[in-house]
Design an enzyme around this catalytic site. Structure first.
Site, PDB file in Angstrom:
ATOM      1  N   PHE A 187       0.803  -1.224   0.000  1.00  0.00           N
ATOM      2  CA  PHE A 187       0.000   0.000   0.000  1.00  0.00           C
ATOM      3  C   PHE A 187       0.834   1.270   0.000  1.00  0.00           C
ATOM      4  O   PHE A 187       0.418   2.274  -0.572  1.00  0.00           O
ATOM      5  CB  PHE A 187      -1.002  -0.018   1.156  1.00  0.00           C
ATOM      6  CG  PHE A 187      -2.151  -0.932   0.888  1.00  0.00           C
ATOM      7  CD1 PHE A 187      -3.150  -0.568   0.001  1.00  0.00           C
ATOM      8  CD2 PHE A 187      -2.207  -2.186   1.466  1.00  0.00           C
ATOM      9  CE1 PHE A 187      -4.200  -1.423  -0.288  1.00  0.00           C
ATOM     10  CE2 PHE A 187      -3.256  -3.048   1.189  1.00  0.00           C
ATOM     11  CZ  PHE A 187      -4.251  -2.673   0.308  1.00  0.00           C
ATOM     12  N   GLU A 188       1.981   1.250   0.628  1.00  0.00           N
ATOM     13  CA  GLU A 188       2.846   2.432   0.620  1.00  0.00           C
ATOM     14  C   GLU A 188       3.591   2.554  -0.705  1.00  0.00           C
ATOM     15  O   GLU A 188       3.875   3.652  -1.148  1.00  0.00           O
ATOM     16  CB  GLU A 188       3.863   2.365   1.759  1.00  0.00           C
ATOM     17  CG  GLU A 188       3.274   2.423   3.145  1.00  0.00           C
ATOM     18  CD  GLU A 188       2.802   3.795   3.556  1.00  0.00           C
ATOM     19  OE1 GLU A 188       3.181   4.797   2.910  1.00  0.00           O
ATOM     20  OE2 GLU A 188       2.032   3.879   4.522  1.00  0.00           O
ATOM     21  N   GLY A 189       3.921   1.399  -1.298  1.00  0.00           N
ATOM     22  CA  GLY A 189       4.775   1.391  -2.471  1.00  0.00           C
ATOM     23  C   GLY A 189       6.221   1.578  -2.049  1.00  0.00           C
ATOM     24  O   GLY A 189       6.518   1.863  -0.889  1.00  0.00           O
TER      25      GLY A 189
END
Length: 144
Positions: free
Chosen positions: A14-16
């Site tokens: 989700f953060e990458g």
């Protein structure tokens, strides 16, 4: 407790992982895996630095969960809460209704609280909504 590989993978998903600083959409410069401390426009990082920052930043999230929760958690529940703390910060986690419900033994009520943390800059963000759904599922079932 410490975040498992499953928890780290959820956070990375989700953060990458970005090697160049970027504006997160609400004016916060971010690099690596959601790292924000001291980041400014134009910053770059190596893979090694990104891994180091992730480990450091996760320690803060893990400490927040470990200090706020007074009941025994399953690993998947801890991972979900660490992901949330990583994203919203330790102060927000510690004072959250989610933590109060976990400590009271209300697992289902606590799980539903993840869904409330889907706003940034006062706006509902689709990416945060997806993340919270995944964290909730991880918290309840061990699968994200």
């Amino acid at each position: 407790m410490k975040t498992s590989e499953q928890g780290r993978d959820l956070i990375k998903r989700f953060e990458g992982v970005r090697l160049q600083a970027y504006d997160d959409g609400v004016g916060i410069w971010t690099i690596g895996v959601g790292h924000t401390k001291g980041v400014k426009r134009g910053d770059t990082a190596s893979d090694e630095q990104v891994d180091q920052w992730l480990s450091e930043d996760l320690q803060e999230a893990e400490s927040a969960v470990n200090s706020a929760v007074r009941v025994t958690l399953e690993q998947h529940q801890f991972d979900a809460m660490a992901s949330l703390a990583f994203n919203i910060g330790d102060s927000a986690l510690k004072t959250s209704t989610l933590v109060k419900m976990v400590n009271a033994g209300d697992v289902d009520g606590a799980a539903d609280q993840f869904l409330r943390w889907n706003r940034a800059g006062g706006r509902v963000l689709a990416g945060l909504t997806k993340r919270r759904i995944a964290e909730r599922m991880l918290f309840l079932t061990g699968a994200a």
